[in-house]
Design an enzyme around this catalytic site. Structure first.
Site, short mmCIF file in Angstrom:
data_model
loop_
_atom_site.label_atom_id
_atom_site.label_comp_id
_atom_site.label_asym_id
_atom_site.label_seq_id
_atom_site.Cartn_x
_atom_site.Cartn_y
_atom_site.Cartn_z
N TYR A 18 -11.45 1.23 10.25
CA TYR A 18 -12.69 1.63 9.68
C TYR A 18 -13.06 0.81 8.25
O TYR A 18 -13.91 1.19 7.83
CB TYR A 18 -12.32 3.19 9.20
N LYS A 19 -12.35 -0.29 8.20
CA LYS A 19 -12.53 -1.11 7.26
C LYS A 19 -13.55 -2.36 7.51
O LYS A 19 -14.55 -1.90 7.84
CB LYS A 19 -11.49 -1.59 6.23
N ARG A 22 -13.29 -2.90 -7.82
CA ARG A 22 -12.94 -3.69 -6.62
C ARG A 22 -14.24 -3.88 -5.73
O ARG A 22 -14.87 -2.90 -5.45
CB ARG A 22 -11.64 -2.83 -5.71
N ASP A 30 0.92 -5.40 8.06
CA ASP A 30 -0.31 -4.67 8.22
C ASP A 30 -1.33 -5.46 7.82
O ASP A 30 -1.78 -5.78 6.72
CB ASP A 30 -0.18 -3.45 6.85
N PHE A 73 0.66 -1.31 0.13
CA PHE A 73 -0.07 0.00 -0.01
C PHE A 73 0.76 1.25 0.03
O PHE A 73 1.95 1.31 0.89
CB PHE A 73 -1.04 -0.01 1.33
#
Lengths: 406, 406
Positions: free
Chosen positions: B229-230, B378, B204, B133
């Site tokens: 928050y995912k 996605r 991560d 990322f």
């Protein structure tokens, strides 16, 4: 407004003509308590709870991730930053909200040390007040210990700061208002002296922004940090803010180079390229719900005229000091801190040997104050919601309690 | 559960026997939309809005600053950390919530580089995946650029990570699940290989925690960060979390040494002395309102059995892939990412030349997906609230739209 009266009615009269009296209604506060600890955590604006509900129900729930753009959540760190800029005398584009005061201070100190060493390798000292807020000292020590081994932190007495402005000083780190005794430092004078000596200045505005007028741009300060949850009423643990003067911004580098500080955060480029503006100080996603609450707090705080706020702050502290001297000295209660109003922020501390006990008794009478062990009682006199009669009533309650204790 | 059916009824049958079907009601979601972008921002739990209201009205308003103790706000970063620990297989006292994933990664990487160099001066490399990322790469570069000049970041292809485990590697930095194609890396194997080579490993978990079972302690990983928050449904910009194995904790030093990481934050000692436990990773006051929302998200997420979650995640992605292959291949839509379920997280990306247009049309039909320019769509298939019929309906809608476009 120099009325130091022993009569409650005189103070009621001051409240009646207070140009800020309407501000109090903007906060959602208990009627049975007076909070003299709003300088630790300001009260909730009436609008905060419902705004949070609405953000959850009408934005997050409805538009999910698209809300970051649709409701300009992404821009909020800069938008709220600009509103705080209005409070501290900074033109747009120089203030941004992120993380906490301590993390922000870390970023700015690292950047300042780097910028200073680029000017002169000999500038390796962070000069600070040995009575500065402990977290500021810890952060400075952390920068020196972990970031650049050649950096040292020099802690000196407040009054000798300007005497230590040698050509080894990279940055001067000071709190505008001292967290314990409310001493207000002469920002303009110290900044000018530091600049004359070739040093940068970083001010912590946590205990001044919102109660003391600040002219960041006009004075020409370099850097500042501040807290969102004291006089800005941004809610518990509200994110903090950073000010970087536009003079320094283009070359200013901070080390926590996360995606939101990138010039194009959503292009996912292979390498970091800092935003040209103040967003380069940001790192990751802002804690949106806390940021929304800060937005409410700042918006409410911004509605007051800073001159009215300062005038009332001085009047409240003068009144409090005069009443405390008159009515509490015989119990061994000592007023600490500056005697001149021009050198005082908006809180006053009293020294009393049984401070914790007195604070406990005061709380049971509906007056919430803060204890700084072992013997300090700290009274935050926030002009937006503390009334003159509150000051009178609190001192009177102390007198009665001390009479009983004695 | 290997039903790849062209019939909606078969998928409805899967929903009818889904052990997680009750979870969906714990979220407050629109009925007219299906959010396949919950892996960017999960939906609000039903309890979040009212809990926030209550914290503002019944805690902050009533008890002001005393709430930090009275309602254990101060302990919440560790308490929520422990609850996240339950999700990622970490015993209590090793996970804490703070700031954002990127700031947390900065702290852990700095600490890891320091710890590794204490073992051997020659270990100066942060080894990472060049497809990691971007923010993780930026942070690693920031650590190398600003923190320790001798540090270098080596970016290599995912599949050759283990081939680069030389004796110069300080720490391996990897995402457990790739943010674009959903590739799930073999955490146990890579961790063992890295340890055998004398390197630390920092994972991560942003795209895996909450949908892929993680056995942090059992595998023996060293360090981890993750996003709130995912799949943890903690709300926009929810603070992130850090895991530091108890093996490393006592000597682990991070550079952002603010007061809340102090062993006695409220004693205001002159010098920093890190908390003996996981709190040493914290710095300033947590953004309480955002932290409360994270607490709600984590609490809801914790109620699902991780085995049920993984089983449904695999079934949803398999179903989606099979349907997409069967019904969309003729339009030039290509399924990307791992073909083996064991190598896949909980999202699937489709490649299609007019991805942005297709996403726009899908949104107007009530299916929200995310575009990764130029040509990726996605689909996050979050098992707690995505139904099997949602997958069917979405692929069917795509087929109809593509028929029309073609």
């Amino acid at each position: 407004m120099k009325v130091h009266s022993a009569h409650r009615r005189d103070l009621q009269n001051l409240d009646d003509v207070d140009p800020l009296s309407g501000m109090r209604d903007l906060f959602d506060m208990r009627k049975d308590h007076v909070f003299f600890n709003g300088n630790s955590l300001g009260p909730p604006p009436r609008s905060t709870g419902s705004r949070l509900q609405s953000v959850v129900r009408d934005q997050w729930r409805i538009d999910m991730n698209a809300s970051w753009w649709k409701y300009e959540w992404l821009n909020l760190p800069r938008a709220v930053g600009d509103r705080i800029g209005g409070i501290i005398g900074a033109a747009a584009g120089q203030v941004v909200v992120a993380e906490s005061t301590s993390v922000n201070l870390f970023k700015l100190l690292c950047g300042a040390v780097r910028a200073a060493s680029a000017r002169s390798q000999a500038r390796t000292v962070i000069l600070t007040d040995h009575d500065n807020f402990p977290s500021d000292l810890y952060i400075a020590d952390g920068v020196a210990r972990h970031f650049r081994p050649e950096t040292t932190v020099r802690r000196v007495p407040t009054d000798s700061i300007v005497d230590h402005l040698g050509d080894d000083v990279a940055v001067v780190l000071l709190s505008h208002v001292d967290y314990r005794f409310g001493r207000l430092l002469p920002m303009r004078e110290i900044t000018a002296r530091a600049h004359a000596a070739g040093a940068l200045v970083l001010w912590d505005l946590s205990h001044s922004a919102g109660v003391v007028p600040i002219d960041a741009d006009d004075i020409g300060i370099d850097l500042a940090v501040g807290c969102g949850y004291k006089y800005l009423n941004g809610g518990p643990g509200a994110p903090g803010y950073m000010y970087v003067s536009s003079r320094l911004l283009t070359d200013f580098e901070q080390p926590v180079t996360g995606w939101l500080g990138h010039a194009e955060p959503f292009d996912f480029e292979a390498d970091y390229r800092p935003d040209p503006g103040i967003a380069r100080l940001t790192t990751g996603c802002p804690p949106l719900l806390s940021l929304i609450a800060l937005d409410e707090g700042v918006s409410v705080t911004s509605r007051a005229d800073p001159r009215d706020v300062r005038a009332k702050s001085i009047a409240l502290t003068e009144q409090f000091i005069a009443l405390a001297r008159t009515r509490l000295a015989r119990f061994g209660v000592e007023v600490t801190g500056p005697t001149a109003a021009a050198e005082r922020g908006s809180h006053v501390s009293l020294r009393y040997e049984s401070a914790p006990r007195l604070a406990g008794e005061l709380a049971s009478r509906g007056f919430d104050v803060e204890v700084r062990p072992p013997d300090l009682l700290r009274f935050g006199l926030a002009p937006l919601y503390i009334r003159y009669v509150d000051v009178f009533d609190c001192v009177e309650a102390m007198e009665q309690l001390l009479d009983h204790i004695a």
